[in-house]
Motif scaffolding. Structure first.
Motif, PDB file in Angstrom:
ATOM      1  N   PRO A 191       0.817  -1.220   0.000  1.00 43.68           N
ATOM      2  CA  PRO A 191       0.000   0.000   0.000  1.00 43.68           C
ATOM      3  C   PRO A 191       0.847   1.265   0.000  1.00 43.68           C
ATOM      4  N   PHE A 192       0.281   2.318  -0.582  1.00 43.60           N
ATOM      5  CA  PHE A 192       0.874   3.647  -0.468  1.00 43.60           C
ATOM      6  C   PHE A 192       0.345   4.305   0.800  1.00 43.60           C
ATOM      7  N   VAL A 193       1.236   4.927   1.538  1.00 43.80           N
ATOM      8  CA  VAL A 193       0.872   5.711   2.713  1.00 43.80           C
ATOM      9  C   VAL A 193       1.108   7.165   2.324  1.00 43.80           C
ATOM     10  N   THR A 194       0.047   7.872   2.026  1.00 41.69           N
ATOM     11  CA  THR A 194       0.175   9.239   1.509  1.00 41.69           C
ATOM     12  C   THR A 194       0.151  10.234   2.660  1.00 41.69           C
ATOM     13  N   VAL A 195       1.192  11.064   2.713  1.00 44.93           N
ATOM     14  CA  VAL A 195       1.317  12.045   3.792  1.00 44.93           C
ATOM     15  C   VAL A 195       1.393  13.442   3.199  1.00 44.93           C
ATOM     16  N   ARG A 196       1.132  14.434   4.024  1.00 43.24           N
ATOM     17  CA  ARG A 196       1.190  15.817   3.557  1.00 43.24           C
ATOM     18  C   ARG A 196       2.630  16.296   3.437  1.00 43.24           C
ATOM     19  N   ASN A 197       3.457  15.897   4.389  1.00 40.02           N
ATOM     20  CA  ASN A 197       4.832  16.380   4.437  1.00 40.02           C
ATOM     21  C   ASN A 197       5.745  15.198   4.768  1.00 40.02           C
ATOM     22  N   LEU A 198       6.693  14.895   3.888  1.00 38.27           N
ATOM     23  CA  LEU A 198       7.544  13.721   4.078  1.00 38.27           C
ATOM     24  C   LEU A 198       8.446  13.865   5.288  1.00 38.27           C
ATOM     25  N   ALA A 199       9.023  15.037   5.493  1.00 37.84           N
ATOM     26  CA  ALA A 199       9.912  15.226   6.635  1.00 37.84           C
ATOM     27  C   ALA A 199       9.178  14.989   7.949  1.00 37.84           C
ATOM     28  N   GLU A 200       7.976  15.536   8.058  1.00 38.94           N
ATOM     29  CA  GLU A 200       7.201  15.324   9.285  1.00 38.94           C
ATOM     30  C   GLU A 200       6.861  13.855   9.475  1.00 38.94           C
TER      31      GLU A 200
END
Length: 284
Positions: A191-200
């Motif tokens: 699965p893809f885990v989609t986040v708003r900000n990769l660093a966070e």
């Protein structure tokens, strides 16, 4: 590793189950031309109703066998439909619409290798960071935008038991079309885990005990010298740009692939495969 600088004749008879276009009222017409993404590549965006577009034998077969994948519409040539009937013992979750290869080609474009199969399906459920196993092996993609590369990474991730791929909603290709074809069915397993900000997201994973290993062609640490344990997240940067500065700062260690030949960089999907082979066998 990425460099920071750097159908023949149709069979006799009609297979059971599928219906022919025009054989019943209300048959949906085909579009006049291929769907294209912003870069002009055909078959790399969602269907007209927002569904994911999958084509080719492995992506479609894996999707049909995944009960979590909702199915909207399946187009198949007679030969492909016959193969599907044999593959699933006649128990397909959706009835194919029989079409000529050229009709699928008009939807996808002339360069798409569809093997007589085109499927519109629902997007798969996406887990959150908190849903991932405590001992997971993850990949994180830092603005890798080429769907061929991301698809190849997904395929490799499925082969090495990666629990999820962390990526951002922006600067990332959709899980459809070209990406799905390149993944060769891997989308159904990783699965893809989609986040708003990769660093966070990397910071949050670090707080959960994940070791964050970033690939960097200029890193002093060699990949084969690392001693790491799960949970583990391997962070990959885009070709040419590599990891962004903030992404790099969120990694516990930066490592390079120890090349011995004249070429000192690899396609990012090849780098992912080497790194997963080197680190993916580490027990939880």
């Amino acid at each position: 590793m990425t460099d920071r600088r750097n159908d023949g004749r149709p069979p006799q008879g009609r297979p059971p189950g599928p219906h022919r276009p025009g054989s019943r009222p209300g048959h949906r017409p085909f579009s006049a031309g291929p769907r294209r993404d912003a870069g002009g590549r055909a078959g790399n965006q969602a269907g007209a109703d927002g569904s994911a577009v999958l084509y080719g034998w492995h992506p479609v077969v894996q999707a049909l066998g995944n009960a979590a994948r909702g199915l909207h519409r399946l187009l198949a040539t007679e030969n492909a439909a016959t193969r599907l009937e044999a593959e699933f013992g006649g128990a397909l979750r959706i009835t194919p619409e029989l079409v000529r290869p050229s009709e699928i080609g008009r939807l996808l474009g002339p360069d798409a290798v569809h093997q007589g199969l085109y499927l519109e399906a629902e997007a798969l459920p996406a887990p959150g960071l908190d849903d991932l196993p405590a001992d997971a092996l993850l990949l994180a993609l830092d603005q890798i935008t080429d769907p061929h590369n991301v698809g190849a990474i997904v395929r490799t991730a499925a082969a090495f038991g990666v629990a999820g791929i962390v990526t951002t909603a922006r600067h990332a290709p959709g899980a459809t079309g070209v990406l799905a074809k390149s993944a060769s069915g891997g989308l159904e397993h990783v699965p893809f885990v989609t986040v708003r900000n990769l660093a966070e997201a990397l910071i949050a994973l670090g707080e959960r005990g994940f070791t964050r290993v970033g690939l960097d062609s200029d890193a002093p640490e060699s990949l084969d010298a690392l001693t790491v344990a799960r949970p583990l997240v391997i962070v990959l940067g885009a070709e040419g740009k590599g990891l962004r500065e903030r992404t790099r700062s969120c990694c516990d260690v930066l490592a390079r692939i120890p090349f011995s030949g004249a070429i000192r960089s690899l396609n990012v999907s090849n780098a992912a495969a080497i790194t997963l082979y080197a680190l993916g066998r580490i027990p939880a």
